[in-house]
Enzyme design. Sequence first.
Site, PDB file in Angstrom:
ATOM      1  N   TYR A  82      -6.084   7.106   3.577  1.00 39.83           N
ATOM      2  CA  TYR A  82      -6.343   5.969   2.688  1.00 39.83           C
ATOM      3  C   TYR A  82      -5.568   4.728   3.126  1.00 39.83           C
ATOM      4  CZ  TYR A  82      -5.677   2.591  -0.873  1.00 39.83           C
ATOM      5  OH  TYR A  82      -5.599   1.375  -1.496  1.00 39.83           O
ATOM      6  N   ASP A 133      -9.729   4.667  -2.979  1.00 41.65           N
ATOM      7  CA  ASP A 133      -8.621   5.095  -3.839  1.00 41.65           C
ATOM      8  C   ASP A 133      -9.216   5.644  -5.144  1.00 41.65           C
ATOM      9  OD1 ASP A 133      -9.406   2.911  -5.303  1.00 41.65           O
ATOM     10  OD2 ASP A 133      -7.449   1.929  -5.326  1.00 41.65           O
ATOM     11  N   GLU A 187       0.823  -1.211   0.000  1.00 40.03           N
ATOM     12  CA  GLU A 187       0.000   0.000   0.000  1.00 40.03           C
ATOM     13  C   GLU A 187       0.861   1.267   0.000  1.00 40.03           C
ATOM     14  OE1 GLU A 187      -3.027   0.389  -0.664  1.00 40.03           O
ATOM     15  OE2 GLU A 187      -3.712  -1.675  -0.571  1.00 40.03           O
TER      16      GLU A 187
END
Length: 380
Positions: free
Chosen positions: A139, A157, A56
Amino acid sequence: MLQPEQQPLSAAPVPSVAGPLLFWYDRHARALPWRVSPESRTAGTPPEPYRIWLSEVMLQQTTVATVKSYFARFVDRWPTVGAVAAAPETDILGEWAGLGYYARARNLHACAKTVTDDFDGCFPRTAAELRALPGIGEYTSAAIAAIAFDEPVAVVDGNVERVVTRLFAIEAPLPGARKTIRAHVAALTPDSRPGDFAQAMMDLGATVCTPTGPACILCPLRVHCRAATQGRAAQFPVKKPKAAPPERKGAAFVAVRPADGAIWLRRRARSGMLGGMSEPPTTEWSARADGATGAEAAPFAANWRYQGAVTHGFTHFRLELEVYRAELTQEPPIAGWWSNEAARGGEALPTLMRKVLDRALADPAEPRQSPKAQPRKRAG
Ligand code: SF4
């Protein structure tokens, strides 16, 4: 009259999206090196928080296709978060070179140290706790908490933004519509399998609800989708027009040792643009100001020859660096080190600096004309 982004969510019926989406995901999930497939999860294999976190962070601002090879090299060299923590920062930056947004690499290292030292090597399990770690924003904390620990939080996203703006035909432009989109995703996220739901939304956006030519005919959410029903899928998301990025200028100076072709590199300051990365000496340049140009801006005297210019796009500006080269038999009078060709692959050289070296070492048959001094525009 209320603007679309101000309309209460209750005005929009929440379709039952999770069921058909998860059914689709169980059959069409992308095979990704950091992901545990739906079948394996059902069989009891849990996701590895370290791999989810690493992927990520790498995926912030970078595509899946680019990240795959970097991810493979990282986990091969540092198989645990503890191994990342124990590595020198320069090694992390060297392995990260070419991925861009180098603050991510420094934060990655700082985060690994915090998890190792303060959490006994185990990532915290909630988005709120994860968000307190270096380099983990809204996020990324939500993605790790949902995917690694099945916390039912909204993960949004760019792919998810696109799916949701189409699903609800959200007319308000991005980025202003983000709050509305997040609220919709929160309402859609199920308590059961929230991690798979988040990954399914991302996969749908990446493979079916694509930016151009979405394959609505194949979409499991087709019956719920307002934009598709209206035949307007390609019109979403609505985006505010972007202003052209400002242009910056500077110069780079590549000193070459004729005996072995080694070049003189130095380390950039840890804070600021490309912090901690390697470079041939350059003038100052940043998101806020131009640097000096011309051979007279060199940090030490030499027979500098103009080799041409390279350009590079950063998020908030476009940079043009004039490239100069000189042959030096003695060490330059500034801090740095000689880097020969064999060592260069392992240097923490960002893409911009690799462009500079390619330009400097291209060795054109005829020396190029140095650009005439021109008044430079300075943005405020
Ligand atoms: S129906 Fe089409 S526009 Fe709507 S979510 Fe699916 S692919 Fe996207």
